[in-house]
Design a protein around this motif. Structure first.
Motif, PDB file in Angstrom:
ATOM      1  N   ARG A   3      40.796  53.212  38.237  1.00  0.00           N
ATOM      2  CA  ARG A   3      40.198  52.111  37.488  1.00  0.00           C
ATOM      3  C   ARG A   3      41.324  51.184  37.045  1.00  0.00           C
ATOM      4  O   ARG A   3      42.264  51.605  36.361  1.00  0.00           O
ATOM      5  CB  ARG A   3      39.465  52.638  36.255  1.00  0.00           C
ATOM      6  CG  ARG A   3      38.308  53.562  36.560  1.00  0.00           C
ATOM      7  CD  ARG A   3      37.571  53.933  35.276  1.00  0.00           C
ATOM      8  NE  ARG A   3      38.436  54.611  34.319  1.00  0.00           N
ATOM      9  CZ  ARG A   3      38.077  54.912  33.075  1.00  0.00           C
ATOM     10  NH1 ARG A   3      36.880  54.571  32.644  1.00  0.00           N
ATOM     11  NH2 ARG A   3      38.901  55.549  32.272  1.00  0.00           N
ATOM     12  N   PHE A   4      41.222  49.924  37.441  1.00  0.00           N
ATOM     13  CA  PHE A   4      42.267  48.960  37.119  1.00  0.00           C
ATOM     14  C   PHE A   4      41.865  48.102  35.934  1.00  0.00           C
ATOM     15  O   PHE A   4      40.728  47.626  35.839  1.00  0.00           O
ATOM     16  CB  PHE A   4      42.559  48.058  38.317  1.00  0.00           C
ATOM     17  CG  PHE A   4      43.162  48.777  39.492  1.00  0.00           C
ATOM     18  CD1 PHE A   4      44.457  49.269  39.430  1.00  0.00           C
ATOM     19  CD2 PHE A   4      42.436  48.969  40.658  1.00  0.00           C
ATOM     20  CE1 PHE A   4      45.022  49.942  40.507  1.00  0.00           C
ATOM     21  CE2 PHE A   4      42.995  49.634  41.741  1.00  0.00           C
ATOM     22  CZ  PHE A   4      44.285  50.121  41.664  1.00  0.00           C
ATOM     23  N   ALA A   5      42.810  47.891  35.030  1.00  0.00           N
ATOM     24  CA  ALA A   5      42.618  47.006  33.888  1.00  0.00           C
ATOM     25  C   ALA A   5      43.586  45.842  34.001  1.00  0.00           C
ATOM     26  O   ALA A   5      44.787  46.040  34.223  1.00  0.00           O
ATOM     27  CB  ALA A   5      42.847  47.755  32.573  1.00  0.00           C
ATOM     28  N   ALA A   6      43.078  44.641  33.861  1.00  0.00           N
ATOM     29  CA  ALA A   6      43.931  43.451  33.906  1.00  0.00           C
ATOM     30  C   ALA A   6      44.643  43.281  32.570  1.00  0.00           C
ATOM     31  O   ALA A   6      43.995  43.251  31.521  1.00  0.00           O
ATOM     32  CB  ALA A   6      43.085  42.220  34.208  1.00  0.00           C
ATOM     33  N   ALA A  24      39.200  37.783  35.172  1.00  0.00           N
ATOM     34  CA  ALA A  24      39.406  39.191  35.515  1.00  0.00           C
ATOM     35  C   ALA A  24      38.131  39.812  36.065  1.00  0.00           C
ATOM     36  O   ALA A  24      38.161  40.566  37.049  1.00  0.00           O
ATOM     37  CB  ALA A  24      39.894  39.956  34.289  1.00  0.00           C
ATOM     38  N   PHE A  29      38.036  43.374  38.267  1.00  0.00           N
ATOM     39  CA  PHE A  29      38.557  44.315  37.277  1.00  0.00           C
ATOM     40  C   PHE A  29      37.411  44.897  36.462  1.00  0.00           C
ATOM     41  O   PHE A  29      36.450  44.201  36.123  1.00  0.00           O
ATOM     42  CB  PHE A  29      39.548  43.621  36.345  1.00  0.00           C
ATOM     43  CG  PHE A  29      40.898  43.362  36.947  1.00  0.00           C
ATOM     44  CD1 PHE A  29      41.825  44.381  37.056  1.00  0.00           C
ATOM     45  CD2 PHE A  29      41.235  42.096  37.411  1.00  0.00           C
ATOM     46  CE1 PHE A  29      43.083  44.151  37.617  1.00  0.00           C
ATOM     47  CE2 PHE A  29      42.484  41.848  37.964  1.00  0.00           C
ATOM     48  CZ  PHE A  29      43.413  42.880  38.073  1.00  0.00           C
ATOM     49  N   GLU A  30      37.525  46.170  36.129  1.00  0.00           N
ATOM     50  CA  GLU A  30      36.537  46.839  35.286  1.00  0.00           C
ATOM     51  C   GLU A  30      36.923  46.807  33.812  1.00  0.00           C
ATOM     52  O   GLU A  30      36.077  46.968  32.939  1.00  0.00           O
ATOM     53  CB  GLU A  30      36.377  48.295  35.713  1.00  0.00           C
ATOM     54  CG  GLU A  30      35.885  48.500  37.133  1.00  0.00           C
ATOM     55  CD  GLU A  30      35.815  49.980  37.478  1.00  0.00           C
ATOM     56  OE1 GLU A  30      35.251  50.747  36.673  1.00  0.00           O
ATOM     57  OE2 GLU A  30      36.340  50.371  38.530  1.00  0.00           O
ATOM     58  N   TRP A 242      43.240  54.771  32.803  1.00  0.00           N
ATOM     59  CA  TRP A 242      43.234  53.499  33.518  1.00  0.00           C
ATOM     60  C   TRP A 242      44.616  53.224  34.091  1.00  0.00           C
ATOM     61  O   TRP A 242      45.622  53.769  33.638  1.00  0.00           O
ATOM     62  CB  TRP A 242      42.882  52.363  32.567  1.00  0.00           C
ATOM     63  CG  TRP A 242      41.487  52.385  32.042  1.00  0.00           C
ATOM     64  CD1 TRP A 242      40.998  53.161  31.028  1.00  0.00           C
ATOM     65  CD2 TRP A 242      40.393  51.596  32.505  1.00  0.00           C
ATOM     66  NE1 TRP A 242      39.662  52.892  30.827  1.00  0.00           N
ATOM     67  CE2 TRP A 242      39.268  51.934  31.711  1.00  0.00           C
ATOM     68  CE3 TRP A 242      40.243  50.622  33.503  1.00  0.00           C
ATOM     69  CZ2 TRP A 242      38.019  51.338  31.886  1.00  0.00           C
ATOM     70  CZ3 TRP A 242      39.006  50.032  33.680  1.00  0.00           C
ATOM     71  CH2 TRP A 242      37.904  50.387  32.883  1.00  0.00           C
ATOM     72  N   CYS A 245      47.372  46.634  34.958  1.00  0.00           N
ATOM     73  CA  CYS A 245      48.150  45.745  35.830  1.00  0.00           C
ATOM     74  C   CYS A 245      48.976  44.815  34.944  1.00  0.00           C
ATOM     75  O   CYS A 245      48.524  43.738  34.550  1.00  0.00           O
ATOM     76  CB  CYS A 245      47.216  44.962  36.744  1.00  0.00           C
ATOM     77  SG  CYS A 245      46.263  46.034  37.840  1.00  0.00           S
TER      78      CYS A 245
END
Length: 280
Positions: A3-6, A24, A29-30, A242, A245
């Motif tokens: 799971r990617f977070a901006a 985002a 992005f989630e 997470w 990024c």
């Protein structure tokens, strides 16, 4: 796929902060994270995140006077009251925006200062902060930061961060493992991921290319293998964190520059990282 977070403090620098939430979400992005949100009205932050269906993965606690060079209060002599106030404010903000994690910066070690005394102060304050955070249902993160980007930072290596977490023994005190900082200081990032992620002491990951802190696919960082290792360990341990990024888009302030650099994050790219190499 992780799971990617901006990280909205780094990504979409061409946009006003509040507009970065929508960007985002459009890019898939989630979740989101940011460094110091307290200058942003909490209601606005919460509304933008919820309106875009984004989860807040992480925020930082106030780090003191950033413009004057302070990089955290947790280890600084004579700053107990300031530190406690920063934690109380961070926990209140995190609760309002439903962030389950707060990163607490250690601070810089002044030239000639007693490092052992600084570590002792750091651990004592982290114990107190972890107790406060436990009551709020929030996990605290400590992060080793490389000395090239932040000279003099107290905490620089993964091993030491894990030792501190073990000594304190609070279930909600964990390591924030930034693969960029790890790569700058300790080299083989994949080996470090395989060593530390299964321990249960890593609460959050961050990613960027090495050595210039651009997209993960720019530089020497073996991002494909690292993401594959994270997926493998997640599948076997149930790790539910997470990957933030936190990098500077190589196109900088160019309109759409962040989005243009996200090819590495596409599903087909990540799937390719997990396919075995053909046999010779």
């Amino acid at each position: 796929m992780p799971r990617f977070a901006a990280n909205l403090s780094f990504l979409y620098p061409d946009l006003p902060f509040l507009d970065r939430f929508a960007a985002a979400a459009r890019d898939g992005f989630e979740g989101v994270e940011c460094m110091f949100p307290e200058g942003m009205p909490v209601a606005e932050f919460r509304a933008r995140a919820r309106g875009e269906g984004l989860r807040v993965a992480l925020i930082n606690a106030p780090a003191g006077d950033w413009a004057a060079g302070e990089r955290g209060l947790a280890s600084l002599a004579g700053r107990e009251a300031d530190f406690r106030d920063s934690i109380e404010r961070a926990l209140a903000y995190a609760a309002e925006v439903a962030s389950p994690r707060v990163h607490v910066l250690a601070g810089l070690l002044p030239a000639g200062a007693d490092r052992e005394a600084a570590i002792e102060r750091y651990e004592a304050r982290l114990r107190w902060a972890a107790e406060q955070a436990q009551c709020a249902g929030i996990a605290l993160m400590i992060e080793p930061i490389n000395p090239f980007d932040m000279p003099g930072y107290l905490l620089q290596r993964q091993d030491e961060a894990h030792q501190i977490v073990e000594r304190i023994g609070a279930a909600n005190l964990m390591v924030q493992m930034d693969l960029y900082h790890c790569g700058r200081v300790e080299g083989d990032v994949v080996a470090q991921v395989r060593r530390h992620l299964p321990t249960g002491r890593v609460g959050h990951l961050q990613i960027a290319g090495v050595p210039d802190r651009h997209e993960p696919d720019v530089g020497t960082f073996d991002w494909r293998v690292a993401l594959a290792a994270i997926d493998e360990i997640t599948a076997s341990t149930g790790w539910d964190g997470w990957v933030g990024c936190e990098y500077r888009p190589r196109l900088g302030l160019a309109p759409g520059g962040t989005s243009a650099g996200l090819g590495w994050m596409r599903v087909d790219e990540c799937r390719a990282a997990r396919r075995p190499e053909p046999s010779a």
